[in-house]
Write a protein that holds these residues in place. Structure first.
Motif, PDB file in Angstrom:
ATOM      1  N   LEU A 109       0.809  -1.219   0.000  1.00  0.00           N
ATOM      2  CA  LEU A 109       0.000   0.000   0.000  1.00  0.00           C
ATOM      3  C   LEU A 109       0.840   1.265   0.000  1.00  0.00           C
ATOM      4  CD1 LEU A 109      -2.834  -0.769   2.586  1.00  0.00           C
ATOM      5  CD2 LEU A 109      -2.988  -0.776   0.089  1.00  0.00           C
ATOM      6  N   PHE A 110       1.985   1.217   0.652  1.00  0.00           N
ATOM      7  CA  PHE A 110       2.831   2.396   0.813  1.00  0.00           C
ATOM      8  C   PHE A 110       4.262   1.958   0.987  1.00  0.00           C
ATOM      9  CE2 PHE A 110       0.946   1.221   4.887  1.00  0.00           C
ATOM     10  CZ  PHE A 110       2.067   1.023   5.671  1.00  0.00           C
ATOM     11  N   GLN A 111       5.158   2.938   0.856  1.00  0.00           N
ATOM     12  CA  GLN A 111       6.576   2.693   1.131  1.00  0.00           C
ATOM     13  C   GLN A 111       7.229   4.002   1.532  1.00  0.00           C
ATOM     14  OE1 GLN A 111       8.323   1.150  -2.469  1.00  0.00           O
ATOM     15  NE2 GLN A 111       8.644   3.157  -3.347  1.00  0.00           N
TER      16      GLN A 111
ATOM     17  N   PRO B 241       7.205   9.327   2.682  1.00  0.00           N
ATOM     18  CA  PRO B 241       6.295   8.230   2.346  1.00  0.00           C
ATOM     19  C   PRO B 241       5.565   8.484   1.034  1.00  0.00           C
ATOM     20  CG  PRO B 241       5.296   9.624   3.995  1.00  0.00           C
ATOM     21  CD  PRO B 241       6.693  10.145   3.785  1.00  0.00           C
ATOM     22  N   THR B 242       5.149   7.411   0.394  1.00  0.00           N
ATOM     23  CA  THR B 242       4.343   7.500  -0.816  1.00  0.00           C
ATOM     24  C   THR B 242       3.369   6.336  -0.852  1.00  0.00           C
ATOM     25  OG1 THR B 242       4.384   7.673  -3.239  1.00  0.00           O
ATOM     26  CG2 THR B 242       6.004   6.211  -2.241  1.00  0.00           C
ATOM     27  N   LEU B 243       2.196   6.588  -1.403  1.00  0.00           N
ATOM     28  CA  LEU B 243       1.247   5.505  -1.647  1.00  0.00           C
ATOM     29  C   LEU B 243       1.632   4.820  -2.947  1.00  0.00           C
ATOM     30  CD1 LEU B 243      -2.190   7.135  -0.754  1.00  0.00           C
ATOM     31  CD2 LEU B 243      -0.849   5.527   0.610  1.00  0.00           C
ATOM     32  N   LEU B 244       1.336   3.518  -3.047  1.00  0.00           N
ATOM     33  CA  LEU B 244       1.655   2.737  -4.240  1.00  0.00           C
ATOM     34  C   LEU B 244       0.369   2.301  -4.928  1.00  0.00           C
ATOM     35  CD1 LEU B 244       4.468   0.498  -2.745  1.00  0.00           C
ATOM     36  CD2 LEU B 244       4.743   2.527  -4.189  1.00  0.00           C
ATOM     37  N   ALA B 245       0.210   2.713  -6.174  1.00  0.00           N
ATOM     38  CA  ALA B 245      -0.938   2.325  -6.982  1.00  0.00           C
ATOM     39  C   ALA B 245      -0.472   1.331  -8.032  1.00  0.00           C
ATOM     40  CB  ALA B 245      -1.553   3.559  -7.645  1.00  0.00           C
ATOM     41  N   GLY B 246      -1.389   0.839  -8.823  1.00  0.00           N
ATOM     42  CA  GLY B 246      -1.058  -0.050  -9.928  1.00  0.00           C
ATOM     43  C   GLY B 246      -1.579   0.534 -11.228  1.00  0.00           C
ATOM     44  N   ARG B 247      -0.755   0.495 -12.271  1.00  0.00           N
ATOM     45  CA  ARG B 247      -1.163   0.998 -13.592  1.00  0.00           C
ATOM     46  C   ARG B 247      -1.083  -0.145 -14.597  1.00  0.00           C
ATOM     47  NH1 ARG B 247       1.465   6.024 -14.765  1.00  0.00           N
ATOM     48  NH2 ARG B 247       3.370   4.842 -14.950  1.00  0.00           N
TER      49      ARG B 247
ATOM     50  N   VAL C 228       3.090   2.212  -9.357  1.00  0.00           N
ATOM     51  CA  VAL C 228       3.190   3.655  -9.581  1.00  0.00           C
ATOM     52  C   VAL C 228       3.169   4.347  -8.226  1.00  0.00           C
ATOM     53  CG1 VAL C 228       2.040   5.675 -10.565  1.00  0.00           C
ATOM     54  CG2 VAL C 228       1.937   3.491 -11.760  1.00  0.00           C
ATOM     55  N   GLU C 229       4.116   5.238  -7.990  1.00  0.00           N
ATOM     56  CA  GLU C 229       4.113   6.042  -6.763  1.00  0.00           C
ATOM     57  C   GLU C 229       3.141   7.203  -6.929  1.00  0.00           C
ATOM     58  OE1 GLU C 229       8.028   7.274  -5.615  1.00  0.00           O
ATOM     59  OE2 GLU C 229       8.758   5.218  -5.461  1.00  0.00           O
ATOM     60  N   LEU C 230       2.226   7.345  -5.986  1.00  0.00           N
ATOM     61  CA  LEU C 230       1.280   8.460  -6.027  1.00  0.00           C
ATOM     62  C   LEU C 230       1.813   9.699  -5.326  1.00  0.00           C
ATOM     63  CD1 LEU C 230      -2.149   6.719  -5.348  1.00  0.00           C
ATOM     64  CD2 LEU C 230      -1.183   7.469  -7.532  1.00  0.00           C
ATOM     65  N   GLY C 231       2.842   9.544  -4.529  1.00  0.00           N
ATOM     66  CA  GLY C 231       3.376  10.677  -3.790  1.00  0.00           C
ATOM     67  C   GLY C 231       2.714  10.810  -2.438  1.00  0.00           C
ATOM     68  N   ALA C 232       2.846  11.982  -1.859  1.00  0.00           N
ATOM     69  CA  ALA C 232       2.380  12.190  -0.494  1.00  0.00           C
ATOM     70  C   ALA C 232       1.448  13.383  -0.349  1.00  0.00           C
ATOM     71  CB  ALA C 232       3.582  12.371   0.434  1.00  0.00           C
ATOM     72  N   GLU C 233       1.163  14.084  -1.445  1.00  0.00           N
ATOM     73  CA  GLU C 233       0.338  15.281  -1.342  1.00  0.00           C
ATOM     74  C   GLU C 233      -0.935  15.129  -2.149  1.00  0.00           C
ATOM     75  OE1 GLU C 233       2.607  18.772  -2.235  1.00  0.00           O
ATOM     76  OE2 GLU C 233       4.171  18.225  -0.823  1.00  0.00           O
ATOM     77  N   GLY C 234      -2.028  15.591  -1.566  1.00  0.00           N
ATOM     78  CA  GLY C 234      -3.312  15.541  -2.242  1.00  0.00           C
ATOM     79  C   GLY C 234      -4.203  16.664  -1.737  1.00  0.00           C
ATOM     80  N   GLU C 235      -5.459  16.606  -2.158  1.00  0.00           N
ATOM     81  CA  GLU C 235      -6.431  17.616  -1.765  1.00  0.00           C
ATOM     82  C   GLU C 235      -7.674  16.918  -1.228  1.00  0.00           C
ATOM     83  OE1 GLU C 235      -9.255  20.429  -4.287  1.00  0.00           O
ATOM     84  OE2 GLU C 235      -7.164  21.079  -4.361  1.00  0.00           O
TER      85      GLU C 235
ATOM     86  N   HIS D 142      -2.952  11.334 -10.775  1.00  0.00           N
ATOM     87  CA  HIS D 142      -3.548  10.326 -11.666  1.00  0.00           C
ATOM     88  C   HIS D 142      -5.057  10.224 -11.459  1.00  0.00           C
ATOM     89  CE1 HIS D 142       0.484   8.931 -12.748  1.00  0.00           C
ATOM     90  NE2 HIS D 142       0.746   8.877 -11.453  1.00  0.00           N
ATOM     91  N   GLY D 143      -5.673  11.210 -10.760  1.00  0.00           N
ATOM     92  CA  GLY D 143      -7.112  11.184 -10.541  1.00  0.00           C
ATOM     93  C   GLY D 143      -7.575  10.123  -9.564  1.00  0.00           C
ATOM     94  N   ILE D 144      -6.680   9.667  -8.698  1.00  0.00           N
ATOM     95  CA  ILE D 144      -7.003   8.610  -7.745  1.00  0.00           C
ATOM     96  C   ILE D 144      -7.592   9.220  -6.478  1.00  0.00           C
ATOM     97  CG2 ILE D 144      -6.055   6.747  -6.330  1.00  0.00           C
ATOM     98  CD1 ILE D 144      -6.011   6.173  -9.329  1.00  0.00           C
ATOM     99  N   ARG D 145      -8.771   8.735  -6.072  1.00  0.00           N
ATOM    100  CA  ARG D 145      -9.403   9.123  -4.818  1.00  0.00           C
ATOM    101  C   ARG D 145      -9.076   8.065  -3.772  1.00  0.00           C
ATOM    102  NH1 ARG D 145     -15.140   9.801  -7.312  1.00  0.00           N
ATOM    103  NH2 ARG D 145     -14.012   9.094  -9.113  1.00  0.00           N
ATOM    104  N   VAL D 146      -8.499   8.488  -2.656  1.00  0.00           N
ATOM    105  CA  VAL D 146      -8.100   7.566  -1.593  1.00  0.00           C
ATOM    106  C   VAL D 146      -8.961   7.822  -0.365  1.00  0.00           C
ATOM    107  CG1 VAL D 146      -6.207   6.899  -0.049  1.00  0.00           C
ATOM    108  CG2 VAL D 146      -5.730   7.449  -2.451  1.00  0.00           C
ATOM    109  N   PHE D 147      -9.625   6.765   0.108  1.00  0.00           N
ATOM    110  CA  PHE D 147     -10.385   6.846   1.352  1.00  0.00           C
ATOM    111  C   PHE D 147      -9.422   6.605   2.502  1.00  0.00           C
ATOM    112  CE2 PHE D 147     -13.073   5.101   4.746  1.00  0.00           C
ATOM    113  CZ  PHE D 147     -14.010   6.115   4.829  1.00  0.00           C
ATOM    114  N   SER D 148      -9.455   7.457   3.516  1.00  0.00           N
ATOM    115  CA  SER D 148      -8.439   7.388   4.556  1.00  0.00           C
ATOM    116  C   SER D 148      -8.939   7.990   5.855  1.00  0.00           C
ATOM    117  CB  SER D 148      -7.211   8.171   4.079  1.00  0.00           C
ATOM    118  OG  SER D 148      -6.233   8.259   5.082  1.00  0.00           O
TER     119      SER D 148
END
Length: 137
Positions: free
Chosen positions: A11-13, A19-25, A51-58, A85-91
């Motif tokens: 999920l992350f690394q 830290p970054t979230l890990l997605a799949g493309r 794919v690394e999503l990074g650590a910043e979002g809105e 990448h337009g990914i919505r993360v529930f957290s």
């Protein structure tokens, strides 16, 4: 020192930049999903790259949960954070106070122990409001 385990592998690394979230493309159609899956949800292809999503979002939206569960006491916040990448993360959303944060709040990923299982901390991702200090860290 307490040992730590991730709530789920992949999920992350931690990186040199934090830290970054890990997605799949999907290598076939390019669809990106979080969390990563074994096959593409769009075309069914099985070639998924990390794919690394990074650590910043809105923050898209958040609410305060007033009913406890086995691990969290009432009064915790959850919400959706829009990532690259337009990914919505529930957290889980870390806030101070009883009111949910407003939509549009800049958010920063944090990896933290959210509960304990035996002698081990269970690490998971959550988001905190991004401030100038967290962006410069």
């Amino acid at each position: 020192m307490t040992a730590a385990i991730p709530v789920r592998e992949g999920l992350f690394q931690e990186t040199d930049d934090g830290p970054t979230l890990l997605a799949g493309r999907c290598a076939q159609c390019g669809r990106t999903v979080f969390p990563a899956t074994e096959h593409c949800l769009e075309c069914g292809h099985r070639s998924i790259e990390s794919v690394e999503l990074g650590a910043e979002g809105e923050l898209l939206c958040a609410t305060v949960v007033h009913m406890g569960n086995g691990r969290f006491k009432p009064g915790y916040s959850v919400g959706y954070v829009m990532m690259p990448h337009g990914i919505r993360v529930f957290s889980q959303i870390t806030t101070s106070g009883e009111q949910p944060l407003p939509s549009g709040t800049p958010m920063r990923l944090e990896i933290a122990p959210l509960w304990q299982e035996g002698e081990q901390d269970v690490l998971a991702y959550r988001f905190v409001p991004a401030t100038k200090e967290t962006k410069d860290a």
